[in-house]
Design a protein around this motif. Structure first.
Motif, PDB file in Angstrom:
ATOM      1  N   LEU A  85       0.828  -1.211   0.000  1.00  0.00           N
ATOM      2  CA  LEU A  85       0.000   0.000   0.000  1.00  0.00           C
ATOM      3  C   LEU A  85       0.862   1.261   0.000  1.00  0.00           C
ATOM      4  O   LEU A  85       0.531   2.251  -0.670  1.00  0.00           O
ATOM      5  N   LEU A  86       1.979   1.240   0.733  1.00  0.00           N
ATOM      6  CA  LEU A  86       2.884   2.394   0.700  1.00  0.00           C
ATOM      7  C   LEU A  86       3.504   2.558  -0.686  1.00  0.00           C
ATOM      8  O   LEU A  86       3.729   3.684  -1.144  1.00  0.00           O
ATOM      9  N   THR A  87       3.749   1.442  -1.354  1.00  0.00           N
ATOM     10  CA  THR A  87       4.310   1.499  -2.708  1.00  0.00           C
ATOM     11  C   THR A  87       3.313   2.132  -3.674  1.00  0.00           C
ATOM     12  O   THR A  87       3.677   2.982  -4.501  1.00  0.00           O
ATOM     13  N   LEU A  88       2.043   1.737  -3.553  1.00  0.00           N
ATOM     14  CA  LEU A  88       1.024   2.330  -4.427  1.00  0.00           C
ATOM     15  C   LEU A  88       0.885   3.820  -4.154  1.00  0.00           C
ATOM     16  O   LEU A  88       0.677   4.620  -5.078  1.00  0.00           O
ATOM     17  N   GLN A  89       1.009   4.195  -2.888  1.00  0.00           N
ATOM     18  CA  GLN A  89       0.945   5.624  -2.555  1.00  0.00           C
ATOM     19  C   GLN A  89       2.111   6.364  -3.195  1.00  0.00           C
ATOM     20  O   GLN A  89       1.947   7.460  -3.742  1.00  0.00           O
ATOM     21  N   ALA A  90       3.305   5.754  -3.145  1.00  0.00           N
ATOM     22  CA  ALA A  90       4.485   6.401  -3.732  1.00  0.00           C
ATOM     23  C   ALA A  90       4.337   6.561  -5.241  1.00  0.00           C
ATOM     24  O   ALA A  90       4.857   7.522  -5.832  1.00  0.00           O
ATOM     25  N   ASP A 121       1.657   7.338  -6.744  1.00  0.00           N
ATOM     26  CA  ASP A 121       0.695   8.411  -7.024  1.00  0.00           C
ATOM     27  C   ASP A 121      -0.350   7.955  -8.062  1.00  0.00           C
ATOM     28  O   ASP A 121      -0.662   8.667  -9.018  1.00  0.00           O
ATOM     29  N   PRO A 149      -3.671   7.563  -8.243  1.00  0.00           N
ATOM     30  CA  PRO A 149      -4.915   8.249  -8.638  1.00  0.00           C
ATOM     31  C   PRO A 149      -4.740   9.193  -9.825  1.00  0.00           C
ATOM     32  O   PRO A 149      -5.683   9.445 -10.569  1.00  0.00           O
ATOM     33  N   ALA A 184      -3.182  -2.769  -7.208  1.00  0.00           N
ATOM     34  CA  ALA A 184      -3.360  -1.534  -7.985  1.00  0.00           C
ATOM     35  C   ALA A 184      -4.619  -1.601  -8.835  1.00  0.00           C
ATOM     36  O   ALA A 184      -5.369  -0.622  -8.932  1.00  0.00           O
ATOM     37  N   GLN A 199      -7.729  -1.170  -6.513  1.00  0.00           N
ATOM     38  CA  GLN A 199      -7.925   0.158  -5.941  1.00  0.00           C
ATOM     39  C   GLN A 199      -8.044   1.256  -6.995  1.00  0.00           C
ATOM     40  O   GLN A 199      -8.708   2.272  -6.766  1.00  0.00           O
ATOM     41  N   LYS A 215      12.260   6.196  -4.903  1.00  0.00           N
ATOM     42  CA  LYS A 215      11.380   6.844  -5.881  1.00  0.00           C
ATOM     43  C   LYS A 215      12.165   7.889  -6.671  1.00  0.00           C
ATOM     44  O   LYS A 215      12.960   8.635  -6.107  1.00  0.00           O
TER      45      LYS A 215
END
Length: 402
Positions: free
Chosen positions: A243-248, A250, A252, A271, A274, A397
């Protein structure tokens, strides 16, 4: 150029208002599909010129340009602005003048027959289009889905796809030859029943979710829910890190995600679940992982992940146009060839695109940082995190400057 676009349904004896009949009787150049011609042929003037709408459409528009300087009267199915030919005219000839005489589209007609309110229905066209938007509607648990079909995306193949990925809580209503009194047929079936049927064209489909309690979409998939490579728990990106990876990444605000070294497919699947608007291209060198990601995608209801098996450094990249370029890339495995992989990624990465990698060793962190410097990629501050008894991880990143 001027186009007069007239909507019709499948009735072999169409009715038109006096105004539209006057337009037809005074017309000289007409156009439409073969079925449209069969329906309206008896109403056309004897000296009418007819231009068939066939692929390639560029040839059709060349014929329009060569036609006499008179309004071109086009017959189109239903509402010409509803995934219809008026949209195509606007795209091909943005300066053209368009006059519209629409009728009900097929999904409206089917909803009328079912006495089904359709103001909240999600509309998807599979007519000459890929599964992407249909898959998205399923993943987002749309309560009602109206579908325009074609000869490849039939009611039976739609039902089969839904059952394969666990979307069983829908009933399917099928409308065939809507508007044709002698051939019109309306059928409502369970999905297993729909897979066994044969349906004549044209047809359309409405899906209605019959279990509102089954609309939950999980956030953060348990690691135990995934099939693993040789049962090795360490070969899956753990859920909090995932989940932190998907947040990194970006996601959306991204359109195309590449997952390089997908192994079990956990990052691609999370991914897809979500952020179902994404197009996801998943790469893996180990052939045994193909069956694993298919199994995991079925378990979690995530159709539409494009899988590429083989050496990434030798692969043909799925980039046919600028819109195919990835704007988010996760490197889950690199086999010691990180710099070479990042160099290829940079060739295709969209400006402003992100590359994210999780590093558990100082050596891979160093290689990532060196690759960023050599390739002119702007590094973001790394995130250092420790999870339970596992080794600490750096979430690295970088970004391709605009």
């Amino acid at each position: 150029m001027k186009f007069i676009v007239i909507g019709i349904n499948d009735n072999p004896q169409p009715w038109f208002s006096p105004e539209v009949m006057g337009i037809i009787q005074q017309g000289k150049v007409f156009s439409g599909g073969k079925r449209h011609h069969e329906i309206v042929a008896a109403l056309l003037p004897k000296d009418a010129c007819w231009i068939d709408i066939t692929v390639p459409l560029d040839t059709v528009f060349e014929k329009y340009q060569q036609a006499p300087p008179t309004p071109i009267i086009v017959f189109a199915s239903g509402d010409p602005l509803f995934f219809g030919f008026a949209n195509t005219i606007q795209r091909k000839l943005p300066d053209a003048e368009i006059e519209l005489y629409p009728t009900f589209n097929s999904l409206q007609m089917l909803a009328h027959k079912l006495v089904l309110p359709y103001h909240d229905m999600r509309i998807v066209s599979l007519t000459g289009r890929p599964w992407q938007e249909f898959d998205r509607a399923l993943i987002e648990r749309a309560a009602k889905i109206g579908i325009l079909t074609d000869r490849e995306h039939t009611p039976a193949t739609i039902a089969q796809r839904m059952l394969e990925y666990g979307y069983t809580c829908y009933d399917m209503s099928i409308g065939e030859h809507l508007g044709n009194p002698s051939q019109e047929q309306i059928t409502t079936l369970s999905l297993p029943e729909a897979t066994a049927g044969s349906y004549s064209m044209p047809n359309c489909v409405i899906l209605v979710h019959h279990s509102p309690t089954m609309t939950h979409r999980p956030f953060g998939l348990p690691d135990s829910s995934f099939a693993l490579l040789n049962g090795r728990e360490k070969m899956i990106t753990k859920m909090p890190i995932r989940l932190l990876t998907l947040q990194a990444l970006d996601l959306p605000r991204r359109s195309v995600l590449w997952d390089i070294g997908f192994c079990t497919g956990s990052v691609s699947i999370e991914a897809r679940l979500q952020f179902p608007h994404l197009r996801i291209e998943a790469f893996e060198i180990r052939p045994e992982c193909e069956a694993i990601i298919h199994e995991n995608a079925r378990r979690h209801g995530t159709p539409g992940i494009n899988i590429h098996i083989g050496d990434f450094l030798q692969a043909t990249m799925p980039v046919g146009s600028p819109t195919d370029c990835p704007d988010a890339v996760f490197i889950g495995g690199h086999g010691g060839r990180l710099k070479e992989i990042m160099a290829i990624v940079k060739q295709h990465l969209a400006p402003g695109g992100l590359i994210v990698m999780n590093s558990v060793t100082a050596d891979s962190k160093r290689l990532f940082e060196e690759a960023c410097t050599e390739l002119g990629l702007r590094q973001h501050a790394p995130l250092h995190i420790a999870l339970n008894d596992y080794n600490p991880i750096y979430i690295l990143k970088c970004e391709l400057p605009l």
